[in-house]
Design a protein around this motif. Structure first.
Motif, short mmCIF file in Angstrom:
data_model
loop_
_atom_site.label_atom_id
_atom_site.label_comp_id
_atom_site.label_asym_id
_atom_site.label_seq_id
_atom_site.Cartn_x
_atom_site.Cartn_y
_atom_site.Cartn_z
N PRO A 153 0.84 -1.20 0.00
CA PRO A 153 0.00 0.00 0.00
C PRO A 153 0.87 1.25 0.00
N ASP A 154 0.30 2.39 -0.42
CA ASP A 154 1.07 3.63 -0.37
C ASP A 154 1.30 4.02 1.08
N ARG A 205 -1.88 5.10 3.31
CA ARG A 205 -2.74 3.98 3.69
C ARG A 205 -2.02 3.05 4.66
N THR A 206 -0.71 2.94 4.50
CA THR A 206 0.09 2.11 5.41
C THR A 206 0.00 2.63 6.83
N THR A 233 -3.42 2.13 8.42
CA THR A 233 -3.67 0.72 8.75
C THR A 233 -2.81 0.24 9.89
N ARG A 251 0.21 -6.70 6.49
CA ARG A 251 0.56 -6.14 5.18
C ARG A 251 1.17 -4.75 5.32
N ALA A 252 0.59 -3.94 6.21
CA ALA A 252 1.10 -2.58 6.41
C ALA A 252 2.50 -2.63 7.02
N ARG A 311 5.28 -3.53 4.51
CA ARG A 311 5.73 -2.44 3.65
C ARG A 311 6.82 -1.62 4.36
#
Length: 708
Positions: free
Chosen positions: A211-212, A215-216, A219, A231-232, A235
């Protein structure tokens, strides 16, 4: 159960945003609505001083409230988080007069006791009816209990609207609660999130499906579920490791291409005579790593190599051999050690044989007298002094070399990046050999020493007998002393190691000064010495020399003996409060004995309340493999505590863990090194964002890209 990313974070001073700066993100956090000076002071203790740092305060783990176990289903050995209400609490003294705070916590299914040793700050902290979130390992003493668990007092009435069952657990300090941090983070996200710039190229984001950045961050603090949080975090982990590996890739390229070596080739003029004088033959392992080192020195590029040698593996003689090769080529060699004790030992141990084969070797430390110092400086400048052993005194401005060919840094993690650079800059592209007796797992090697070639020396010289390690409780002290007395009577020697110099009211640990008096009383017929870090270096050296000459039977010490001390007749060691040391440090301490063919014994003297450390100490007692212990130590304590990257001049790892994130590390390393291989100066348009982020991230720290 229901936890993600169970790893500790320590307070670090961070840049407001890991990339390009923005004025709004540099706003002092105290001016954020709902913070103020008091909260700002608390946040500063966990490394948060600006709004940007607050946004990047990543939770160290998550708890899924919907998936935690009821208390009745807990089993001994489980590492869990439970929710319950305080039923009762108390404070009492143990049989050894240590303070203990106890709290009985219950839910609809049952109760469990939580106890904290030596935490007087918790007295009166718990009140009946409070809801607690407790995390720790379930043990058993009469009944199931947590020993020294982490906890959070919950206040559901003040919880944020819309907060779901996924609870982020942040690195906290006293007075700072999870809920307070969540409210402050929510305020910061609402006002400043749009100002956070992207720091990863679109190419990499799309390749991995990350994610950008905005959004990271949303989240990472307020995840819908555990998978979204993972997922966050992935990244941010990848990004942190990618930019670290990018620095290492740039440094390796510079070391390979820009620094041309002197082609120092072994002639045998000195090394052949040196081998003849040695009372032993090199092991196969020593011959192997020596071949790697000599191949580097003979090449047209500067050597930049890490030599890992387990305790007692004989790495110092390998380094000395390389120094002789430098001298054979009419260049000078320098070895810098972290302590005066170790530097003096290197010099005292090797100067007789060096003198015999015709090498002019000298010693330079902070204790070197002014007249001798002036003579030494002149000898180095003229080239008369071929080999120098010393401490950080070697990097003084007045020290200059005629032609410095090889720099050896012993226990490199004890020197800062600029100290190593200062010694390297004393010559024109000298070869560089780093030594460490603290085995480093491969994952940490790739993270911290990724720009160095690595040689590993794990084989021990023939005749070494593995040290036997025993865990003993305080009530067996008299029996241990009787055993020590019998062996001392036969001519053997012993170390007593303590974690502190003087007594501490806060920690209540055995101090070296008090232990010295106790040992003198317990061994009235024995000669007892004392060494600690506050003594003048001459006094410490005098005590070590008395021990070496067998004019002392017992040496009481702090960890100043951790590295390099070599006393062949020292066959016994008693370590007080071993739970206060990491496994790697215990391994180093234990390595001070067992350096002859005699059976040696290391005793870990634990207190009754040290039950929570038993698993770790039992593992230590079960093996003498330094690399296995280093892996375990990193797994238990986190890599940053073992091998702080700050000491290497590299950026701190705030989020990533090289062990649990080893797959991500491999990807980040591959991508970073490939990018520098294809575009060494990051000039391609598609790498513009990466180049700008790198420049902003390390603004004012350009030495990271220059120094090995």
């Amino acid at each position: 159960m229901g936890e993600v990313g169970n790893r500790e974070s320590k307070a670090k001073s961070l840049k407001s945003v890991p990339g390009q700066r923005h004025p709004g993100l540099d706003t002092p956090v105290q001016y954020l609505k709902g913070v103020g000076p008091k909260r700002a002071a608390q946040l500063a203790k966990v490394g948060v001083t600006t709004v940007g740092e607050l946004l990047f305060l990543v939770p160290r783990r998550y708890v899924d409230r919907s998936r935690t176990l009821p208390i009745a289903r807990l089993r001994v050995g489980d590492e869990v988080t439970v929710f319950g209400r305080v039923m009762a609490s108390s404070e009492r003294r143990t049989r050894t007069f240590k303070r203990l705070v106890s709290c009985m916590v219950g839910d609809e299914s049952g109760t469990i006791e939580a106890v904290w040793f030596n935490r007087p700050d918790l007295a009166g902290r718990f009140r009946p009816g409070q809801e607690l979130m407790i995390s720790g390992k379930v043990t058993a003493y009469r009944t199931k209990q947590f020993v020294n668990p982490t906890f959070e007092v919950l206040d559901r009435a003040r919880e944020l609207p819309g907060a779901n069952a996924i609870i982020p657990v942040y690195p906290l300090t006293e007075g700072l609660s999870v809920w307070a941090v969540r409210r402050m983070v929510r305020t910061a996200l609402d006002k400043y999130l749009e100002q956070v710039p992207e720091t990863m190229s679109r190419e990499l984001l799309e390749h991995y499906g990350f994610p950008d950045i905005r959004r990271t961050l949303e989240t990472i603090h307020f995840p819908r579920d555990v998978r979204a949080a993972e997922r966050a975090r992935n990244r941010l982990v990848y990004e942190e490791l990618f930019y670290l590996e990018l620095v290492l890739a740039l440094r390796r390229r510079r070391n390979t291409l820009a620094r041309k070596g002197s082609r120092l080739v072994e002639t045998g003029v000195l090394t052949a005579r040196f081998r003849e004088k040695l009372p032993f033959q090199f092991t196969r392992g020593q011959e192997k790593v020596l071949a790697e080192i000599l191949a580097d020195m003979a090449s047209d590029r500067c050597m930049n190599r890490l030599l890992q040698g387990d305790v007692g593996s004989g790495k110092t003689v390998v380094a000395l051999y390389a120094m002789l090769v430098a001298c054979e080529n009419r260049t000078q060699a320098a070895m810098m050690a972290p302590t005066e004790i170790l530097a003096c030992q290197h010099f005292a141990g090797w100067s007789p044989v060096l003198r015999e084969i015709g090498v002019e070797a000298r010693l330079l430390t902070g204790s070197t007298k002014a007249r001798e110092r002036r003579e030494l400086f002149a000898g180095l400048a003229s080239g008369k002094v071929q080999m120098i052993f010393g401490t950080h005194a070697l990097i003084e401005e007045k020290v200059s070399f005629d032609r410095l060919g090889l720099v050896v840094v012993d226990e490199q993690h004890r020197f800062g990046v600029m100290q190593r650079a200062a010694l390297l800059n004393k010559g024109r592209n000298p070869d560089f050999l780093v030594m460490t007796a603290t085995p480093i797992p491969r994952t940490l090697t790739l993270t911290v020493y990724g720009d160095l070639d690595t040689s590993i020396l794990a084989e021990k010289p023939a005749g070494r007998v593995p040290v036997v390690t025993r865990i003993v409780t305080e009530d067996k002290r008299a029996t241990v002393y009787e055993y020590f007395e019998k062996r001392i009577a036969s001519g053997e020697q012993a170390f007593f190691v303590c974690p502190l110099i003087e007594e501490s009211e806060k920690l209540e640990l055995a101090s070296a000064v008090r232990t010295y008096e106790d040992v003198r009383a317990a061994f009235p017929r024995r000669r007892v010495g004392l060494v600690h870090g506050r003594m003048r270096s001459e006094e410490r050296q005098e005590q070590m020399e008395l021990l070496r000459q067998k004019k002392l039977d017992i040496l009481v010490s702090t960890t100043v003996i951790e590295v390099g001390v070599d006393i062949p007749d020292a066959t016994m060691m008693l370590i007080e409060h071993p739970e206060r040391f990491g496994l790697a440090q215990l391994h180093q301490l234990r390595g001070r004995i067992g350096r002859s063919g005699k059976r040696s014994v290391c005793v870990l003297m634990i207190q009754p309340e040290s039950v929570e450390a038993m698993e770790r100490l039992s593992y230590f007692a079960s093996t003498t493999d330094g690399f296995a212990l280093a892996e375990k130590d990193a797994e238990l304590r986190g890599p940053g505590q073992i091998l702080g990257t700050r000491q290497h001049g590299l950026p701190d790892l705030r989020i990533a863990d090289p062990f649990t994130d080893r797959e991500m590390l491999a990807r980040a390393r591959r991508d970073a090194f490939r990018m520098i291989e294809l575009d060494p100066y990051l000039r391609e348009p598609r790498h513009e964002l990466v180049r700008k982020t790198l420049a902003a991230r390390y603004a004012g720290r350009e030495e990271l890209l220059r120094v090995g």
